[in-house]
Design a protein around this motif. Structure first.
Motif, PDB file in Angstrom:
ATOM      1  N   TYR A 145       0.823  -1.118   0.038  1.00  0.00           N
ATOM      2  CA  TYR A 145      -0.027   0.083   0.034  1.00  0.00           C
ATOM      3  C   TYR A 145       0.803   1.119   0.069  1.00  0.00           C
ATOM      4  O   TYR A 145       0.856   2.314  -0.908  1.00  0.00           O
ATOM      5  CB  TYR A 145      -0.840   0.012   1.304  1.00  0.00           C
ATOM      6  N   PHE A 146       1.681   1.372   0.953  1.00  0.00           N
ATOM      7  CA  PHE A 146       2.929   2.376   1.052  1.00  0.00           C
ATOM      8  C   PHE A 146       3.573   2.536  -0.324  1.00  0.00           C
ATOM      9  O   PHE A 146       4.152   3.687  -0.279  1.00  0.00           O
ATOM     10  CB  PHE A 146       3.382   2.568   2.247  1.00  0.00           C
ATOM     11  N   LYS A 147       4.123   1.505  -0.869  1.00  0.00           N
ATOM     12  CA  LYS A 147       4.883   1.500  -1.889  1.00  0.00           C
ATOM     13  C   LYS A 147       4.340   2.068  -3.136  1.00  0.00           C
ATOM     14  O   LYS A 147       4.984   2.867  -3.612  1.00  0.00           O
ATOM     15  CB  LYS A 147       5.163  -0.075  -2.356  1.00  0.00           C
ATOM     16  N   ASP A 148       3.085   1.985  -3.394  1.00  0.00           N
ATOM     17  CA  ASP A 148       2.219   2.643  -4.500  1.00  0.00           C
ATOM     18  C   ASP A 148       1.448   3.792  -3.777  1.00  0.00           C
ATOM     19  O   ASP A 148       0.124   3.944  -4.118  1.00  0.00           O
ATOM     20  CB  ASP A 148       1.527   1.769  -5.023  1.00  0.00           C
ATOM     21  N   ILE A 149       1.903   4.562  -2.961  1.00  0.00           N
ATOM     22  CA  ILE A 149       1.295   5.514  -2.264  1.00  0.00           C
ATOM     23  C   ILE A 149       0.495   6.676  -3.239  1.00  0.00           C
ATOM     24  O   ILE A 149      -0.604   7.229  -3.069  1.00  0.00           O
ATOM     25  CB  ILE A 149       1.816   6.313  -1.177  1.00  0.00           C
ATOM     26  N   ASP A 150       1.329   6.829  -4.267  1.00  0.00           N
ATOM     27  CA  ASP A 150       0.579   7.840  -5.400  1.00  0.00           C
ATOM     28  C   ASP A 150      -0.661   7.227  -6.021  1.00  0.00           C
ATOM     29  O   ASP A 150      -1.268   8.189  -6.368  1.00  0.00           O
ATOM     30  CB  ASP A 150       1.831   8.105  -6.293  1.00  0.00           C
ATOM     31  N   ILE A 151      -0.697   5.984  -6.174  1.00  0.00           N
ATOM     32  CA  ILE A 151      -1.995   5.327  -6.660  1.00  0.00           C
ATOM     33  C   ILE A 151      -3.391   5.532  -5.674  1.00  0.00           C
ATOM     34  O   ILE A 151      -4.166   5.770  -5.949  1.00  0.00           O
ATOM     35  CB  ILE A 151      -1.769   4.033  -6.834  1.00  0.00           C
TER      36      ILE A 151
END
Length: 59
Positions: A3-9
Motif C-alpha cells: 500500500y505505501f509502496k504505491d502511495i501515489d496510486i
C-alpha cells in the motif's frame, strides 16, 4: 508494505469547504463513528443500485 509502496496510486486528497465536509470526513475515518459509517455506506450503495436500475430501464 505494498500500500505505501504505491502511495501515489492510493492517495486521496480532500478539500475542506465547510462543516458538512468536516462531518463527512469524520464519518469516513473516525473509529468512533463505526455505526454511522455503516449506515452511510449502506445508503450510498442502495442509492447507486437505484440509479443503476433506472439507467437499465432507459435502454
Amino acid at each position: 508494505m505494498q500500500y505505501f509502496k504505491d502511495i501515489d496510486i492510493h492517495l486521496k486528497c480532500f478539500v475542506w469547504v465547510n462543516e458538512e465536509d468536516d462531518k463527512a470526513i469524520k464519518t469516513a475515518f473516525s473509529k468512533h463513528n463505526v455505526e454511522e459509517r455503516k449506515k452511510w455506506i449502506y445508503n450510498f450503495l442502495h442509492n447507486c443500485k437505484k440509479v443503476y436500475f433506472l439507467k437499465l430501464g432507459k435502454r
